[in-house]
Design an enzyme around this catalytic site. Structure first.
Site, PDB file in Angstrom:
ATOM      1  N   ASP A  36       0.747  -1.203  -0.067  1.00 31.42           N
ATOM      2  CA  ASP A  36      -0.079   0.117  -0.159  1.00 31.42           C
ATOM      3  C   ASP A  36       0.856   1.251  -0.169  1.00 31.42           C
ATOM      4  O   ASP A  36       0.299   2.556   0.093  1.00 31.42           O
ATOM      5  CB  ASP A  36      -0.810   0.017   1.186  1.00 31.42           C
ATOM      6  CG  ASP A  36      -0.170   0.028   2.671  1.00 31.42           C
ATOM      7  OD1 ASP A  36       1.187  -0.072   2.526  1.00 31.42           O
ATOM      8  OD2 ASP A  36      -0.858   0.052   3.522  1.00 31.42           O
ATOM      9  N   LYS A 191      17.838  40.520  -4.380  1.00 28.28           N
ATOM     10  CA  LYS A 191      16.879  39.644  -5.030  1.00 28.28           C
ATOM     11  C   LYS A 191      15.380  39.732  -4.326  1.00 28.28           C
ATOM     12  O   LYS A 191      15.279  39.860  -2.967  1.00 28.28           O
ATOM     13  CB  LYS A 191      17.259  38.157  -4.859  1.00 28.28           C
ATOM     14  CG  LYS A 191      16.191  37.174  -5.280  1.00 28.28           C
ATOM     15  CD  LYS A 191      16.890  35.549  -4.856  1.00 28.28           C
ATOM     16  CE  LYS A 191      16.367  34.995  -3.835  1.00 28.28           C
ATOM     17  NZ  LYS A 191      16.559  33.840  -3.524  1.00 28.28           N
ATOM     18  N   GLY A 224      17.107  29.285 -10.324  1.00 25.89           N
ATOM     19  CA  GLY A 224      16.437  30.951 -10.600  1.00 25.89           C
ATOM     20  C   GLY A 224      17.104  31.863  -9.894  1.00 25.89           C
ATOM     21  O   GLY A 224      17.289  33.093 -10.297  1.00 25.89           O
ATOM     22  N   THR A 225      17.628  31.650  -8.778  1.00 21.26           N
ATOM     23  CA  THR A 225      18.430  32.608  -7.994  1.00 21.26           C
ATOM     24  C   THR A 225      19.704  32.923  -9.032  1.00 21.26           C
ATOM     25  O   THR A 225      20.060  34.272  -9.090  1.00 21.26           O
ATOM     26  CB  THR A 225      18.626  32.026  -6.715  1.00 21.26           C
ATOM     27  OG1 THR A 225      17.454  31.842  -5.994  1.00 21.26           O
ATOM     28  CG2 THR A 225      19.305  33.423  -5.697  1.00 21.26           C
TER      29      THR A 225
HETATM   30  C1  R5P Z   1      17.289  30.845  -0.586  1.00 22.03           C
HETATM   31  O1  R5P Z   1      17.396  32.022  -0.081  1.00 22.03           O
HETATM   32  C2  R5P Z   1      18.526  30.030  -1.029  1.00 22.03           C
HETATM   33  O2  R5P Z   1      19.833  30.476  -0.223  1.00 22.03           O
HETATM   34  C3  R5P Z   1      18.735  29.864  -2.190  1.00 22.03           C
HETATM   35  O3  R5P Z   1      19.152  31.118  -2.923  1.00 22.03           O
HETATM   36  C4  R5P Z   1      17.680  29.373  -3.228  1.00 22.03           C
HETATM   37  O4  R5P Z   1      16.804  28.437  -2.201  1.00 22.03           O
HETATM   38  C5  R5P Z   1      17.906  28.896  -4.440  1.00 22.03           C
HETATM   39  O5  R5P Z   1      16.955  28.149  -4.940  1.00 22.03           O
HETATM   40  P1  R5P Z   1      16.559  28.359  -6.645  1.00 22.03           P
HETATM   41  O6  R5P Z   1      17.671  27.803  -7.074  1.00 22.03           O
HETATM   42  O7  R5P Z   1      15.213  27.568  -7.111  1.00 22.03           O
HETATM   43  O8  R5P Z   1      16.444  29.967  -6.896  1.00 22.03           O
END
Ligand code: R5P
Length: 312
Positions: A36, A191, A224-225
């Site tokens: 399950d 950011k 993304g960051t």
């Molecule tokens: C957030 O503050 C973390 O330090 C990283 O900058 C973030 O989590 C990275 O996530 P992603 O690569 O999805 O932007």
């Protein structure tokens, strides 16, 4: 007490490397599922009176790896383990250490509480998202850092006129440590996170024109960051020679595309989580098995970890 290493399914290669560092065989564990879907965990070796270290990053699939860790801890506790330490090199849910808005859980605190309920008496983590873990975890936390290992891996091929860049405010402290260690200047990208996958940049502080950016962060998830920071740095006149350093290379979802469509020369991460297969960029994986081995050896012997810990 006998030192014992036990591993869940999240990263057996790291657990084996850690056991090798300590000159012990990982204890045998059976990990299965009932029809399950429920997880079933069974210890194959005795842990009675042992000094047990459970090795399990809570990497994707996070829920499975977290629950497996809890079940292993409970099994060890009930089987009479003398002392139980969780070695969680990547501690998932750490970014949810406060409520971003109303009507959200503080998931990091809940996860730490679950580990304590499972019987874990001490937690070893590496470059966790914020040092706040010391405040919300009820058990002692040994917060190790891979910054020196990553900086030394980056040093031999750093471009001239490099600048260490924090891609967001949360990475400033980390960037300061890299900048000091590498003897480089530092800049900061402001950011704004719009969603789990979308971020925007509001500005850059520091001198980046004609410099080669060395972006540093605790983790890369979707990329993304990093992507937003790279675009902003290029627009501000940075050289298109980007190096990316992160302790945890989750590299999920669109991370490969985000980084490979930008002028990234090299990505350097640790093996706190398994590296993705077929990553389309030069990906250097620095092992933290030696760092973890040193920490576990000292914990077992009751010696200080002071020089291994992330600075507060
Ligand atoms: C957030 O503050 C973390 O330090 C990283 O900058 C973030 O989590 C990275 O996530 P992603 O690569 O999805 O932007």
């Amino acid at each position: 007490m006998r030192l014992q290493i036990l591993a869940g399914s999240a990263h057996p290669a790291l657990a084996a490397a850690l056991a090798g560092e300590l000159d012990v065989e990982p204890a045998a564990v059976s990990l299965a599922r009932f029809p399950d879907g429920e997880l079933h965990v069974c210890l194959r070796d005795t842990v009675r009176a042992g000094d047990v270290y459970l090795v399990q990053p809570t990497s994707p699939p996070v829920e499975t790896h977290l629950l497996e860790l809890l079940l292993l801890a409970d099994a060890c506790r009930r089987a009479g383990a003398g002392r139980l330490t969780a070695v969680v090199p990547y501690f998932g849910y750490a970014r949810q250490d406060r409520r971003g808005g109303g009507r959200e859980p503080v998931a990091a605190r809940l996860v730490a509480d679950l580990l304590a309920t499972g019987g874990i008496q001490r937690l070893v983590v590496v470059d966790v998202h914020t040092p706040a873990i010391e405040g919300y975890a009820s058990m002692p936390v040994e917060h190790l850092s891979a910054v020196s290992l990553l900086a030394e891996a980056a040093r031999p091929s750093l471009p001239d006129q490099a600048v260490v860049v924090a891609p967001d405010l949360g990475a400033v402290h980390l960037a300061e440590r890299y900048a000091t260690g590498l003897g480089l200047p530092m800049a900061l990208v402001h950011k704004l996170r719009v969603s789990g996958t979308e971020v925007r940049v509001r500005g850059i502080t520091g001198d980046v024109r004609d410099r080669a950016p060395v972006l540093v962060d605790d983790m890369i998830s979707t990329g993304g960051t990093m992507a937003a920071a790279i675009d902003a740095l290029l627009a501000a006149g940075c050289r298109p020679e980007v190096t990316v350093l992160a302790s945890h290379g989750l590299l999920v979802s669109v991370a490969a595309e985000q980084l490979s469509t930008r002028p990234v020369r090299r990505v350097i991460v640790t093996d706190s989580v398994p590296a993705p297969a077929d990553f389309p960029l030069p990906l250097q994986v620095v092992s933290i098995a030696g760092l973890l081995g040193d920490a576990v050896r000292r914990l077992h012997a009751g010696h200080s970890l002071h020089d291994l810990l992330a600075a507060a």
